[in-house]
Scaffold this motif. Structure first.
Motif, PDB file in Angstrom:
ATOM      1  N   VAL A 117       0.861  -1.180   0.000  1.00 38.38           N
ATOM      2  CA  VAL A 117       0.000   0.000   0.000  1.00 38.38           C
ATOM      3  C   VAL A 117       0.897   1.229   0.000  1.00 38.38           C
ATOM      4  O   VAL A 117       1.705   1.425   0.908  1.00 38.38           O
ATOM      5  CB  VAL A 117      -0.918   0.015   1.255  1.00 38.38           C
ATOM      6  N   GLU A 120      -3.330   5.543   1.224  1.00 40.53           N
ATOM      7  CA  GLU A 120      -4.671   5.153   1.650  1.00 40.53           C
ATOM      8  C   GLU A 120      -5.422   6.401   2.072  1.00 40.53           C
ATOM      9  O   GLU A 120      -4.918   7.216   2.839  1.00 40.53           O
ATOM     10  CB  GLU A 120      -4.610   4.162   2.812  1.00 40.53           C
ATOM     11  N   GLU A 121      -6.620   6.529   1.528  1.00 38.56           N
ATOM     12  CA  GLU A 121      -7.445   7.679   1.881  1.00 38.56           C
ATOM     13  C   GLU A 121      -8.906   7.263   1.841  1.00 38.56           C
ATOM     14  O   GLU A 121      -9.373   6.718   0.836  1.00 38.56           O
ATOM     15  CB  GLU A 121      -7.207   8.830   0.896  1.00 38.56           C
ATOM     16  N   GLY A 123     -10.468   4.858   3.212  1.00 38.09           N
ATOM     17  CA  GLY A 123     -10.678   3.422   3.061  1.00 38.09           C
ATOM     18  C   GLY A 123     -10.245   2.887   1.706  1.00 38.09           C
ATOM     19  O   GLY A 123     -10.230   1.677   1.493  1.00 38.09           O
ATOM     20  N   GLU A 124      -9.922   3.745   0.767  1.00 38.86           N
ATOM     21  CA  GLU A 124      -9.437   3.330  -0.559  1.00 38.86           C
ATOM     22  C   GLU A 124      -7.912   3.221  -0.511  1.00 38.86           C
ATOM     23  O   GLU A 124      -7.236   4.131  -0.038  1.00 38.86           O
ATOM     24  CB  GLU A 124      -9.848   4.343  -1.637  1.00 38.86           C
ATOM     25  N   LYS A 125      -7.405   2.112  -1.018  1.00 40.04           N
ATOM     26  CA  LYS A 125      -5.964   1.883  -0.985  1.00 40.04           C
ATOM     27  C   LYS A 125      -5.400   1.902  -2.405  1.00 40.04           C
ATOM     28  O   LYS A 125      -6.005   1.357  -3.326  1.00 40.04           O
ATOM     29  CB  LYS A 125      -5.652   0.523  -0.347  1.00 40.04           C
ATOM     30  N   ASP A 126      -4.235   2.551  -2.544  1.00 39.71           N
ATOM     31  CA  ASP A 126      -3.483   2.506  -3.801  1.00 39.71           C
ATOM     32  C   ASP A 126      -2.285   1.611  -3.559  1.00 39.71           C
ATOM     33  O   ASP A 126      -1.552   1.782  -2.584  1.00 39.71           O
ATOM     34  CB  ASP A 126      -3.004   3.909  -4.200  1.00 39.71           C
ATOM     35  N   TYR A 127      -2.096   0.649  -4.473  1.00 37.09           N
ATOM     36  CA  TYR A 127      -1.019  -0.324  -4.320  1.00 37.09           C
ATOM     37  C   TYR A 127       0.098  -0.066  -5.324  1.00 37.09           C
ATOM     38  O   TYR A 127      -0.129   0.390  -6.438  1.00 37.09           O
ATOM     39  CB  TYR A 127      -1.555  -1.747  -4.545  1.00 37.09           C
TER      40      TYR A 127
END
Length: 170
Positions: A117, A120-121, A123-127
């Motif tokens: 990760v 994260e903002e 509850g949305e995660k960028d991987y």
């Protein structure tokens, strides 16, 4: 007249006896009702005590199950953190490779996915680009840097790690 007086006195005496018998019967009925109420109250109290014991026992079993689950999750996570540290701080490539091989025993396979990760903002995660555990462990060995923080581990039926989610450290 005396005879009439005697009849009246006898009638009064007979009336007192029937009142006395009625009073005794009423007292006996009241006593029986009170005994029934006491028995019913005692039965309710025993039932409530039994329910409390069962609830306490269930709470204890639930607490033990939560403790076991935490131990299962925390145990492998702690071990994995120790392996990450040992690999990154290894004094030689051979020592790092030994730690990598030991760490791989925790996983379902060397191709277990590792998701990192990066943001994260809400509850949305960028991987970051996905990798596998073997490549990630070799990356730690080559870069000699501290591993990212473990965010989540998923396990298969045999207790092996089947997915790792790491959180990029800033």
């Amino acid at each position: 007249m005396i005879l009439a007086l005697m009849v009246v006195v006898m009638a009064m005496g007979a009336g007192c006896k029937s009142k006395k018998k009625a009073m005794e019967a009423q007292q006996a009925a009241e006593k029986a009702r009170m005994e029934q109420e006491a028995a019913a109250r005692k039965q309710r109290e025993e039932e409530e005590a039994r329910r409390r014991r069962e609830a306490d026992e269930q709470a204890r079993r639930d607490a033990e199950a939560r403790a076991r689950a935490e131990k299962e999750v925390v145990g492998p996570q702690k071990k994995l953190e120790q392996y990450f540290s040992a690999i990154a701080n290894a004094t030689s490539p051979g020592a790092a490779n030994n730690s990598i091989n030991e760490a791989l025993a925790l996983f379902a396979s060397p191709s277990t996915p590792v998701l990192i990760v990066i943001h994260e903002e809400g509850g949305e995660k960028d991987y970051d680009r996905p990798t596998n555990i073997k490549d990630y462990l070799n990356y730690l060995k080559d870069q000699k840097k501290t591993a990212d923080r473990i965010g989540n581990l998923q396990f298969d039926g045999s207790g092996k790690i089947k997915e790792v989610e790491l959180v990029k450290q800033k």
